[in-house]
Design an enzyme around this catalytic site. Structure first.
Site, PDB file in Angstrom:
ATOM      1  N   GLU A 112      17.343  44.507  33.325  1.00  0.00           N
ATOM      2  CA  GLU A 112      17.129  44.821  34.737  1.00  0.00           C
ATOM      3  C   GLU A 112      15.852  44.171  35.258  1.00  0.00           C
ATOM      4  OE1 GLU A 112      17.468  49.105  35.054  1.00  0.00           O
ATOM      5  OE2 GLU A 112      19.626  49.001  34.635  1.00  0.00           O
TER       6      GLU A 112
ATOM      7  N   CYS B  87      24.085  42.217  33.453  1.00  0.00           N
ATOM      8  CA  CYS B  87      24.798  43.164  32.588  1.00  0.00           C
ATOM      9  C   CYS B  87      24.768  42.692  31.130  1.00  0.00           C
ATOM     10  CB  CYS B  87      26.260  43.273  33.006  1.00  0.00           C
ATOM     11  SG  CYS B  87      26.536  44.044  34.601  1.00  0.00           S
TER      12      CYS B  87
ATOM     13  N   GLU C  36      27.268  42.489  29.095  1.00  0.00           N
ATOM     14  CA  GLU C  36      28.408  41.617  28.754  1.00  0.00           C
ATOM     15  C   GLU C  36      28.088  40.158  29.050  1.00  0.00           C
ATOM     16  OE1 GLU C  36      28.401  44.415  30.438  1.00  0.00           O
ATOM     17  OE2 GLU C  36      30.329  45.453  30.385  1.00  0.00           O
TER      18      GLU C  36
ATOM     19  N   CYS D  48      32.017  45.525  34.636  1.00  0.00           N
ATOM     20  CA  CYS D  48      32.049  45.431  36.095  1.00  0.00           C
ATOM     21  C   CYS D  48      32.893  44.217  36.507  1.00  0.00           C
ATOM     22  CB  CYS D  48      30.626  45.316  36.656  1.00  0.00           C
ATOM     23  SG  CYS D  48      29.906  43.663  36.492  1.00  0.00           S
TER      24      CYS D  48
END
Ligand code: THU
Length: 160
Positions: free
Chosen positions: A63, A72, A74, A111
């Protein structure tokens, strides 16, 4: 008028039902949560990618105070794999996530942006990616590839 439909299949496996590379990859995703930099959400996500020669590449969410600049777990793992092993197909992806109360009971799923990247990764590799989404109450196993998690995907072929 034509009416069409498509269905998806998945399995829910208990931790004692996971074996071999599936178990190894889920454990790698759980461990990868330790690398998360998530001071804003407090949500630590780990991802583990399996390559066709059984190399494992992990990633975690990173982040940033400028929120959209983060990434993210992934995509962190997928881009690292694409960079370090550009010629190898991704054959499986496991993810796991935890907050202050521990690992989530229900599996989290990628997501939309990560699904889009997964779709292109799969196309690049030429074989369906196996998905393992971990939750303490069970791991979702999806064998149908990215078509199962991102139907009607936009891709390079869409521009032909
Ligand atoms: N996040 C992931 O890393 N992967 C997902 O599949 C869902 C969300 C991250 C992004 C952000 O750092 C935090 O989880 C909360 O959304």
């Amino acid at each position: 008028m034509k009416r069409l439909s498509r269905s998806i299949e998945w399995e829910i496996l208990g931790k004692d039902e996971l074996e071999g590379d599936d178990l190894m990859l889920v454990n790698a995703a759980m461990e990868a949560t330790s690398g998360s930099w998530s001071p804003y959400s407090g949500f630590k996500v780990g991802a583990a990618v399996l390559l066709d020669d059984r190399t494992v590449i992990t990633g975690s969410n990173q982040e940033n105070a400028a929120y959209p600049s983060g990434l993210c777990a992934e995509r962190t793992a997928l881009f690292a794999a694409g960079h370090a092993h550009p010629g190898k197909a991704v054959t499986a992806l496991a993810i796991a996530a935890r907050n202050d109360n521990g690992f989530t009971a229900q599996p989290i799923t990628p997501c939309g942006a990560c699904r889009q990247v997964l779709a292109e990764t799969e196309q690049r590799g030429g074989r369906p990616i196996r998905f393992l989404f971990y939750g303490t109450e069970g791991t979702m196993l999806i064998e149908g590839g990215t078509g199962s998690i991102l139907p009607f995907c936009f891709g390079a072929d869409s521009m032909k």
